[in-house]
Design an enzyme around this catalytic site. Sequence first.
Site, PDB file in Angstrom:
ATOM      1  N   GLY A 237       0.826  -1.205   0.000  1.00  0.00           N
ATOM      2  CA  GLY A 237       0.000   0.000   0.000  1.00  0.00           C
ATOM      3  C   GLY A 237       0.857   1.249   0.000  1.00  0.00           C
ATOM      4  N   GLY A 239       2.061   5.395   1.067  1.00  0.00           N
ATOM      5  CA  GLY A 239       2.190   6.311   2.194  1.00  0.00           C
ATOM      6  C   GLY A 239       3.099   5.846   3.320  1.00  0.00           C
ATOM      7  N   CYS A 264       5.573  -5.370   1.664  1.00  0.00           N
ATOM      8  CA  CYS A 264       5.702  -3.925   1.420  1.00  0.00           C
ATOM      9  C   CYS A 264       5.162  -3.100   2.609  1.00  0.00           C
ATOM     10  CB  CYS A 264       5.034  -3.554   0.107  1.00  0.00           C
ATOM     11  SG  CYS A 264       5.523  -1.941  -0.519  1.00  0.00           S
ATOM     12  N   LEU A 265       4.076  -2.358   2.448  1.00  0.00           N
ATOM     13  CA  LEU A 265       3.527  -1.608   3.575  1.00  0.00           C
ATOM     14  C   LEU A 265       3.138  -2.557   4.700  1.00  0.00           C
ATOM     15  CD1 LEU A 265       2.600   1.144   4.733  1.00  0.00           C
ATOM     16  CD2 LEU A 265       0.368   0.720   3.698  1.00  0.00           C
ATOM     17  N   GLN A 268       6.136  -3.146   6.722  1.00  0.00           N
ATOM     18  CA  GLN A 268       6.460  -2.001   7.573  1.00  0.00           C
ATOM     19  C   GLN A 268       5.519  -1.923   8.774  1.00  0.00           C
ATOM     20  OE1 GLN A 268       6.149   1.245   4.782  1.00  0.00           O
ATOM     21  NE2 GLN A 268       7.615   0.299   3.386  1.00  0.00           N
ATOM     22  N   ASN A 306       8.558  -1.342  -4.791  1.00  0.00           N
ATOM     23  CA  ASN A 306       7.902  -0.040  -4.857  1.00  0.00           C
ATOM     24  C   ASN A 306       7.671   0.463  -3.443  1.00  0.00           C
ATOM     25  OD1 ASN A 306       6.445   2.245  -5.409  1.00  0.00           O
ATOM     26  ND2 ASN A 306       4.566   1.170  -5.935  1.00  0.00           N
ATOM     27  N   GLY A 308       8.972   3.721  -0.363  1.00  0.00           N
ATOM     28  CA  GLY A 308       9.769   4.879   0.017  1.00  0.00           C
ATOM     29  C   GLY A 308      10.159   4.882   1.482  1.00  0.00           C
ATOM     30  N   PHE A 309       9.736   3.832   2.223  1.00  0.00           N
ATOM     31  CA  PHE A 309      10.046   3.714   3.641  1.00  0.00           C
ATOM     32  C   PHE A 309      10.696   2.354   3.900  1.00  0.00           C
ATOM     33  CE2 PHE A 309       6.789   6.852   3.262  1.00  0.00           C
ATOM     34  CZ  PHE A 309       7.051   7.792   4.249  1.00  0.00           C
ATOM     35  N   HIS A 348       8.163  -7.258  -3.825  1.00  0.00           N
ATOM     36  CA  HIS A 348       6.890  -7.792  -4.314  1.00  0.00           C
ATOM     37  C   HIS A 348       7.069  -9.165  -4.959  1.00  0.00           C
ATOM     38  CE1 HIS A 348       3.922  -4.420  -3.951  1.00  0.00           C
ATOM     39  NE2 HIS A 348       5.038  -3.764  -3.716  1.00  0.00           N
ATOM     40  N   GLU A 350       4.908 -11.252  -5.941  1.00  0.00           N
ATOM     41  CA  GLU A 350       3.891 -11.605  -6.938  1.00  0.00           C
ATOM     42  C   GLU A 350       4.347 -11.270  -8.364  1.00  0.00           C
ATOM     43  OE1 GLU A 350       3.305  -7.289  -6.775  1.00  0.00           O
ATOM     44  OE2 GLU A 350       3.747  -8.812  -5.264  1.00  0.00           O
TER      45      GLU A 350
END
Length: 374
Positions: A237, A239, A264-265, A268, A306, A308-309, A348, A350
């Site tokens: 996701g 942000g 990913c998100l 995190q 993909n 940014g954190f 990722h 997938e």
Amino acid sequence: MKAVLALADGRVFEGKSFGATGEATGEVVFNTAMTGYQEVLTDPSYRGQMVTMTYTQMGNTGINPEDIESKQLYLSGFIVKEYHDCYSNWRATMSLDAYLKENGVVGIQGLDTRALTRHLRDKGAQNGIISTVDFDHESLVKKARAVPSMAGLDLASGVTCDKPYHWTEKLWDLEAGYNAAKQEELKYKVVAYDFGIKYNILRCLVSAGCDVTVVPANFPAEEAMAMNPDGIFLSNGPGDPEPMTAVIENIRKFVGKKPIFGICLGHQLLGLALGGKTMKLKFGNHGSNLPVMDMDTRKVEITAQNHGFSVDIVSLGHACELAHENLNDQTVEGMKHKNLPIFSVQHHPEASPGPHDSHYLFGRFVELMEKHTS
């Protein structure tokens, strides 16, 4: 038609418009994938961002209805060196330009994307604006500086599903396309939290034998547990994960009770739920050609990414250990709990778009569920 891209630090690039006209703002990032722009466009993780493709030519494979990764386009702008309106692909049904117009996404072509990428790499990802109506550099830079920073933004709540739903579609087949799994093929019940989930993640879970129910980001853990799942999946996701305090607290309720797999998100958020910290990267990692090492096997996988954190593995103390490492910048690409059936990856597996090197991770999740099914 003329178009201008202006960055918050004052750097300005002039080019030509394609896609929708008007103005678009967001954090400008670069993606190093050579192919797969359709999957990039439909990845919810790009909400609030404008994507620069480093490969020179885009549009030459057109757009087809099978390779979308979500119900709509979430990025705010698309930046390319050369757009080709004449596409050639046996599955394509429309041009990239028409697709962007249909979905209201502003594009710019004809600028020096290599110079832009070098600038973002040196100075860091930053906010920008694309305009086809205002060509005054000073005005555009002022608008770019007014765009909210990505740090501190909870964007996942704007891309999650409205209510739970059941997913049965398997991976794409050359001869048959997409087929639904038969119930007898689905051995393990999985509750998948949607923070901006990509369709191919769901297909990978189903093809691995999972009976998947997708739930919204704020779905109570108590209701998820009442479904008696064999495992919990936490999706990708957009942000900053830190503002999602209610979601983090919700995830904590699964720890020690069910096997958990995050991407990913989701990775995190899991790190924060386990007591760790996250940090914003200078320009992030976006592409389908990024090397990652599996610390157990010492094998190198080429991965799609993909984000940014990043999770700070040291902040997790002795509870978790590094499972995967990014060989470009040595950031955390995966972690696993030392005592509990919990693991996650930043990349990722997938592979949409990207190589299939990491597909085995869905099998690893199934093995954990099989081992811990009561």
